[in-house]
Scaffold this active site. Structure first.
Site, PDB file in Angstrom:
ATOM      1  N   CYS A 106       0.880  -1.276   0.134  1.00  0.00           N
ATOM      2  CA  CYS A 106      -0.069   0.062   0.096  1.00  0.00           C
ATOM      3  C   CYS A 106       0.836   1.121   0.072  1.00  0.00           C
ATOM      4  O   CYS A 106       1.413   1.560  -1.048  1.00  0.00           O
ATOM      5  CB  CYS A 106      -0.939  -0.086   1.274  1.00  0.00           C
ATOM      6  SG  CYS A 106      -2.543   0.982   0.800  1.00  0.00           S
ATOM      7  N   ARG A 140     -12.414   6.750  -1.124  1.00  0.00           N
ATOM      8  CA  ARG A 140     -11.372   5.944  -0.984  1.00  0.00           C
ATOM      9  C   ARG A 140     -11.675   4.730  -1.624  1.00  0.00           C
ATOM     10  O   ARG A 140     -12.867   4.120  -1.560  1.00  0.00           O
ATOM     11  CB  ARG A 140     -10.866   5.625   0.538  1.00  0.00           C
ATOM     12  CG  ARG A 140     -10.467   6.968   1.278  1.00  0.00           C
ATOM     13  CD  ARG A 140     -10.166   6.673   2.563  1.00  0.00           C
ATOM     14  NE  ARG A 140      -8.841   5.980   2.739  1.00  0.00           N
ATOM     15  CZ  ARG A 140      -7.609   6.358   2.550  1.00  0.00           C
ATOM     16  NH1 ARG A 140      -7.457   7.708   2.272  1.00  0.00           N
ATOM     17  NH2 ARG A 140      -6.649   5.553   2.753  1.00  0.00           N
ATOM     18  N   HIS A 206      -3.350  -5.601   2.195  1.00  0.00           N
ATOM     19  CA  HIS A 206      -2.798  -5.298   3.543  1.00  0.00           C
ATOM     20  C   HIS A 206      -2.187  -6.301   4.343  1.00  0.00           C
ATOM     21  O   HIS A 206      -2.880  -7.627   3.980  1.00  0.00           O
ATOM     22  CB  HIS A 206      -3.452  -4.447   4.579  1.00  0.00           C
ATOM     23  CG  HIS A 206      -3.193  -2.790   4.142  1.00  0.00           C
ATOM     24  ND1 HIS A 206      -2.168  -2.249   4.661  1.00  0.00           N
ATOM     25  CD2 HIS A 206      -3.861  -2.003   3.397  1.00  0.00           C
ATOM     26  CE1 HIS A 206      -2.330  -0.895   4.206  1.00  0.00           C
ATOM     27  NE2 HIS A 206      -3.311  -0.678   3.551  1.00  0.00           N
TER      28      HIS A 206
HETATM   29  N1  GLN Z   1      -2.070   6.947   2.202  1.00  0.00           N
HETATM   30  C1  GLN Z   1      -2.000   6.246   1.023  1.00  0.00           C
HETATM   31  C2  GLN Z   1      -3.529   6.154   0.129  1.00  0.00           C
HETATM   32  O1  GLN Z   1      -4.475   6.677   1.332  1.00  0.00           O
HETATM   33  C3  GLN Z   1      -1.727   4.800   1.393  1.00  0.00           C
HETATM   34  C4  GLN Z   1      -2.805   4.183   2.507  1.00  0.00           C
HETATM   35  C5  GLN Z   1      -2.297   2.923   2.979  1.00  0.00           C
HETATM   36  O2  GLN Z   1      -1.281   2.403   3.077  1.00  0.00           O
HETATM   37  N2  GLN Z   1      -3.234   2.236   3.470  1.00  0.00           N
HETATM   38  O3  GLN Z   1      -3.653   6.312  -0.709  1.00  0.00           O
END
Ligand code: GLN
Length: 256
Positions: A106, A140, A206
């Site tokens: 990620c 998101r 993740h």
């Molecule tokens: N901050 C990054 C995003 O929001 C990665 C997020 C994460 O590692 N979960 O895209």
């Protein structure tokens, strides 16, 4: 027989893991991936050495077989990105050129690319993978994911969870890690997930990525040990009933 560098003092084959920024880059306990690698080595009598490199710390690129970096919030990525370029880029590039493997999750995955653009702000990445990430307006990308991956031994499924605001676009020099079966993947549009270039893997899936996909953990262990031996070792099979149940449940969650 393994050559010197991959043997621990006890003379056993050894996986030497380098964790980059384990304090900052560790969303959803991505760190559990390292514990999982350690256990699977331990259960097989394979040595496991673990070194961390945090802010300002360098490392010896020849001393690690697998480099790991987890996910991070935007603010954590800001904190590490500059240090990564200054204190880690050369070492990571040298280690990869010397046959080390890399797994980035990620936020760590995004930082492998050229940049992460958030409105007017541009966070420069390592530029080791031909990809760019842009924080677009819009929701998101969150949810369970299943992707189809072929790392050389036929198609397999990786199941996991994604939560990212950034949309990643691969350049012509990059190959995706896999094809999205369910979920959003790199950007929710092109059907690709992650990046793969030689022994470098980046993914939005993740922690517990490896506990849910023990086959990938074993792939990484075998590859890391083969780095010194020249051929992949035959890893001793383990009782993976719990791991198989975790994999099935992650697949079910992703609608597979
Ligand atoms: N901050 C990054 C995003 O929001 C990665 C997020 C994460 O590692 N979960 O895209």
């Amino acid at each position: 027989r393994l050559r010197g560098a991959a043997m621990s003092a006890s003379g056993r084959p050894t996986l030497r893991l380098l964790a980059l920024y384990p304090e900052q880059m560790n969303i959803y306990a991505d760190r559990g991936n390292m514990i999982f690698l350690a256990r699977r080595c331990e259960w097989r009598g394979i040595g496991f050495e673990h070194v961390a490199a945090g802010l300002g710390e360098g490392f010896d690129p020849g001393a690690h077989d697998l480099i790991y970096i987890g996910g991070g919030q935007d603010r954590d990525q800001r904190r590490v990105a500059e240090d990564m370029l200054r204190a880690k880029r050369e070492g990571v590039a040298a280690a990869l050129a010397d046959g080390a493997s890399l797994l980035a999750v990620c936020g760590g995955y995004q930082l492998l690319g050229h940049s992460y653009q958030l409105g007017d702000e541009r966070i420069a990445g390592l530029g080791l993978a031909d990809l760019e990430t842009v924080r677009e307006d819009g929701p998101r990308l969150i949810g369970n994911v299943a992707i189809e991956v072929d790392l050389g031994s036929g198609p397999r499924t990786l199941a996991g969870f994604e939560n990212h605001g950034g949309r990643t676009h691969l350049g012509p020099g990059a190959h995706p890690l896999g094809r999205v079966i369910t979920g959003r993947g790199n950007n929710g549009r092109d059907g690709y997930e992650g990046v793969r270039d030689g022994r470098m893997i980046g993914t939005y899936l993740h922690g517990p990525l490896l506990p849910k996909n023990a086959w990938l953990a074993d792939h990484l262990i075998a590859q890391a040990i083969a780095r010194r031996e020249g051929a992949e070792p035959q890893l001793q099979p383990l009782d993976d009933s719990l791991e198989a149940a975790a994999h099935e449940s992650a697949r079910r969650a992703a609608g597979r």
